[in-house]
Scaffold this motif. Structure first.
Motif, mmCIF file in Angstrom:
data_model
loop_
_atom_site.group_PDB
_atom_site.id
_atom_site.type_symbol
_atom_site.label_atom_id
_atom_site.label_comp_id
_atom_site.label_asym_id
_atom_site.label_seq_id
_atom_site.Cartn_x
_atom_site.Cartn_y
_atom_site.Cartn_z
ATOM 1 N N ARG A 154 0.822 -1.211 0.000
ATOM 2 C CA ARG A 154 0.000 0.000 0.000
ATOM 3 C C ARG A 154 0.860 1.267 0.000
ATOM 4 N NH1 ARG A 154 -5.385 -0.254 1.824
ATOM 5 N NH2 ARG A 154 -6.133 -2.385 1.915
ATOM 6 N N ILE A 155 2.127 1.123 0.341
ATOM 7 C CA ILE A 155 3.032 2.277 0.387
ATOM 8 C C ILE A 155 3.728 2.378 -0.965
ATOM 9 C CG2 ILE A 155 4.983 3.354 1.570
ATOM 10 C CD1 ILE A 155 2.437 2.919 3.325
ATOM 11 N N THR A 156 3.613 3.540 -1.586
ATOM 12 C CA THR A 156 4.197 3.757 -2.911
ATOM 13 C C THR A 156 5.123 4.968 -2.880
ATOM 14 O OG1 THR A 156 2.268 5.100 -3.548
ATOM 15 C CG2 THR A 156 2.206 2.756 -4.104
ATOM 16 N N GLN A 157 6.088 4.946 -3.771
ATOM 17 C CA GLN A 157 6.980 6.093 -3.967
ATOM 18 C C GLN A 157 7.070 6.334 -5.458
ATOM 19 O OE1 GLN A 157 10.237 4.582 -1.150
ATOM 20 N NE2 GLN A 157 10.528 6.808 -1.159
ATOM 21 N N THR A 158 6.632 7.516 -5.868
ATOM 22 C CA THR A 158 6.609 7.878 -7.277
ATOM 23 C C THR A 158 7.430 9.145 -7.469
ATOM 24 O OG1 THR A 158 4.377 6.961 -7.419
ATOM 25 C CG2 THR A 158 5.100 8.376 -9.240
ATOM 26 N N PRO A 159 8.471 9.090 -8.303
ATOM 27 C CA PRO A 159 9.245 10.310 -8.558
ATOM 28 C C PRO A 159 8.316 11.429 -9.052
ATOM 29 C CG PRO A 159 10.314 8.403 -9.529
ATOM 30 C CD PRO A 159 8.962 7.950 -9.069
ATOM 31 N N ILE B 21 0.567 6.838 0.325
ATOM 32 C CA ILE B 21 -0.362 5.723 0.477
ATOM 33 C C ILE B 21 -1.094 5.485 -0.835
ATOM 34 C CG2 ILE B 21 -2.368 4.872 1.733
ATOM 35 C CD1 ILE B 21 -1.432 6.736 4.036
ATOM 36 N N ARG B 22 -0.923 4.303 -1.383
ATOM 37 C CA ARG B 22 -1.623 3.833 -2.581
ATOM 38 C C ARG B 22 -1.639 4.846 -3.713
ATOM 39 N NH1 ARG B 22 -7.031 2.815 -1.720
ATOM 40 N NH2 ARG B 22 -7.079 3.812 0.315
ATOM 41 N N GLY B 23 -0.528 5.522 -3.930
ATOM 42 C CA GLY B 23 -0.426 6.450 -5.051
ATOM 43 C C GLY B 23 -1.157 7.764 -4.845
ATOM 44 N N MET B 24 -1.806 7.923 -3.703
ATOM 45 C CA MET B 24 -2.492 9.185 -3.415
ATOM 46 C C MET B 24 -1.469 10.181 -2.885
ATOM 47 S SD MET B 24 -6.017 7.863 -1.624
ATOM 48 C CE MET B 24 -5.308 6.668 -0.500
ATOM 49 N N ARG B 25 -1.861 11.393 -2.818
ATOM 50 C CA ARG B 25 -0.964 12.430 -2.292
ATOM 51 C C ARG B 25 -1.113 12.570 -0.777
ATOM 52 N NH1 ARG B 25 1.662 15.148 -6.133
ATOM 53 N NH2 ARG B 25 0.923 14.915 -8.267
ATOM 54 N N ILE B 26 -1.216 11.456 -0.121
ATOM 55 C CA ILE B 26 -1.252 11.421 1.342
ATOM 56 C C ILE B 26 0.045 10.753 1.776
ATOM 57 C CG2 ILE B 26 -2.449 10.594 3.394
ATOM 58 C CD1 ILE B 26 -5.008 10.427 1.628
ATOM 59 N N ARG B 27 0.931 11.545 2.375
ATOM 60 C CA ARG B 27 2.253 11.035 2.733
ATOM 61 C C ARG B 27 2.215 10.206 4.010
ATOM 62 N NH1 ARG B 27 6.195 15.778 3.236
ATOM 63 N NH2 ARG B 27 4.603 16.336 4.706
ATOM 64 N N VAL B 28 3.040 9.179 4.031
ATOM 65 C CA VAL B 28 3.182 8.330 5.203
ATOM 66 C C VAL B 28 3.568 9.187 6.400
ATOM 67 C CG1 VAL B 28 4.580 6.487 6.228
ATOM 68 C CG2 VAL B 28 3.726 6.256 3.880
#
Length: 74
Positions: free
Chosen positions: A7-12, A21-28
Motif C-alpha cells: 500500500r506504500i508507494t513512492q513515485t518520482p 499511500i496507494r499512489g495518493m498524495r497522502i504522505r506516510v
C-alpha cells in the motif's frame, strides 16, 4: 505483512518522491505525525475518506521496518 507494505508507494515527482499511500498524495509521514499527536485512527479516517484502516497499519509497519537497524557489537 507484505500485502500491507504494498500500500506504500513512492513515485518520482509526486510529493517529492516521499512515501505515500496507494499512489495518493497522502504522505506516510503525515499519517505518522498525526498518530504521534494523538489523533485517533478513527479521526484520521473521518478526515481522509479515501483511506482505509489497513493504510494506517501499513504506515506503522513501514516506519517500524525503517527503524529496524542491525546492532553492531564491538
Amino acid at each position: 505483512m507484505s500485502s500491507l507494505l504494498s500500500r506504500i508507494t513512492q513515485t518520482p515527482g509526486q510529493c517529492g518522491g516521499k512515501p505515500c499511500i496507494r499512489g495518493m498524495r497522502i504522505r506516510v509521514a503525515d499519517i505518522l505525525e498525526m498518530l504521534a499527536e494523538n489523533v485517533s485512527s478513527t479521526e484520521i479516517l473521518e478526515n481522509f475518506p479515501d483511506l482505509e484502516l489497513a493504510d494506517i497499519q501499513a504506515c506503522l509497519i513501514f516506519a517500524a521496518r525503517r527503524t529496524d537497524f542491525p546492532r553492531l557489537t564491538a
